[in-house]
Write a protein that holds these residues in place. Structure first.
Motif, PDB file in Angstrom:
ATOM      1  N   ARG A  96      21.476 -11.551 -56.886  1.00 44.42           N
ATOM      2  CA  ARG A  96      22.380 -10.451 -57.272  1.00 44.42           C
ATOM      3  C   ARG A  96      21.945  -9.844 -58.604  1.00 44.42           C
ATOM      4  N   LEU A 137      25.855  -4.513 -54.839  1.00 40.06           N
ATOM      5  CA  LEU A 137      25.609  -5.578 -53.849  1.00 40.06           C
ATOM      6  C   LEU A 137      26.895  -6.360 -53.530  1.00 40.06           C
ATOM      7  N   PRO A 138      27.623  -6.848 -54.545  1.00 38.35           N
ATOM      8  CA  PRO A 138      28.866  -7.574 -54.214  1.00 38.35           C
ATOM      9  C   PRO A 138      29.881  -6.710 -53.442  1.00 38.35           C
ATOM     10  N   GLN A 167      28.671  -6.637 -49.890  1.00 36.74           N
ATOM     11  CA  GLN A 167      28.846  -7.955 -49.242  1.00 36.74           C
ATOM     12  C   GLN A 167      30.263  -8.149 -48.706  1.00 36.74           C
TER      13      GLN A 167
END
Ligand code: ATR
Length: 271
Positions: free
Chosen positions: A79, A138-139, A142
């Motif tokens: 990450r 990214l988080p 996700q």
């Protein structure tokens, strides 16, 4: 001697991290010392090396050093690699420095666990295409939202950023003026507009009915973007204080292997 940690930034005197980590330490019974380090703008690497050669165990990194920290560390979490920035450095047993980035997971945890946001089928709008924005993409992806649109004053930067994450989910980039026809369940402000008390120029109509507004900035008074959401009847209109505490909790967990409770600390900071 207690294990040594610190936050390094410039300026750093207003950082709330020492207070937050002291609260975590007292709640979990972990014996740590956590200080502020004013980083040298010309020699950040020297300051980091000094800290670890004196036996330091971990550093939080704040403005303006997160990208320099990314370049300095020996290894990166996935990450952090994609975020292009490091906010947490850990000295491994081997002596190597490992960089991580806990900002995005802090944002997601504040939204989901503290406030109950449901990412299922949600369309997200992320405003801004600088370091703050890149760190959370990214988080967010996700969480498997229906879509993530990155919109920026300078459209090209949003398009490049979206390209970088295209393998990770349904993400696209555009200029602020190109979002007129769309509606979003969650609008996150990651621009620096709030520093001048400004709000990015987006149309009122882009907030879906009951949609939420989240400003990654925070302050003693409601931020300009929080007020923007309140004035448009957002389902919730939140500032970034919860994200600040949650990213700190994730750093604490990386370092100590213990996850502190955050609710009381957030409460203490907002009251
Ligand atoms: P950070 O690391 O905090 O993200 P940055 O990399 O300087 O800081 O990025 C600042 C972001 O805020 C950029 O997306 C910037 O837009 P531009 O790329 O067009 O410069 C955005 N920004 C700053 N002031 C703004 C304003 N008044 N309205 C809209 N966006 C703004």
């Amino acid at each position: 001697m207690s294990d040594q940690y610190a936050v390094i930034g410039n300026p750093v005197k207003h950082s709330l991290s020492p207070q937050i980590h002291a609260a975590f330490a007292s709640e979990t019974g972990e014996e740590i010392v956590y200080e502020r380090l004013l980083g040298d703008l010309e020699d950040f690497n020297g300051d980091v090396r000094d800290f670890f050669s004196r036996g330091g165990c971990g550093l939080n990194v704040t403005v303006p050093f997160k990208q320099k920290a990314w370049e300095l560390v020996d290894e990166l979490s996935e990450r952090a690699r994609l975020a292009g920035a490091v906010n947490t450095i850990t000295r491994l047993d081997s002596g190597k420095l490992r960089g991580d980035n806990t900002d995005g997971v802090g944002l997601v945890r504040d939204l989901t666990e503290n406030h109950g946001f449901d990412f299922t089928d949600a369309s997200l709008l992320l405003l801004g295409a600088g370091g703050a924005s890149r760190g959370v993409i990214l988080p967010l992806l996700q969480q498997q939202p229906a879509s993530l649109m990155i919109a920026n004053r300078t459209a090209g930067k949003a398009v490049s950023l979206a390209d970088l994450f295209s393998g990770q989910g349904d993400v696209c980039g555009c200029g602020l003026h190109e979002i007129a026809e769309r509606q979003f369940n969650l609008i996150i402000n990651a621009t620096a507009a709030g520093l001048e008390g400004d709000v990015p120029a987006i149309p009122d109509t882009c907030l879906a009915s009951g949609g939420w507004v989240y400003d990654m900035m925070y302050g003693k008074q409601p931020t300009a973007f929080v007020r923007w959401g309140e004035a448009r009847n957002a389902g919730k209109s939140l500032d970034g204080i919860g994200m600040l505490v949650e990213q700190a909790a994730e750093s604490f967990f990386i370092w100590r292997g213990v996850r502190p409770h955050t609710a009381a600390v957030i409460q203490q900071l907002v009251s």
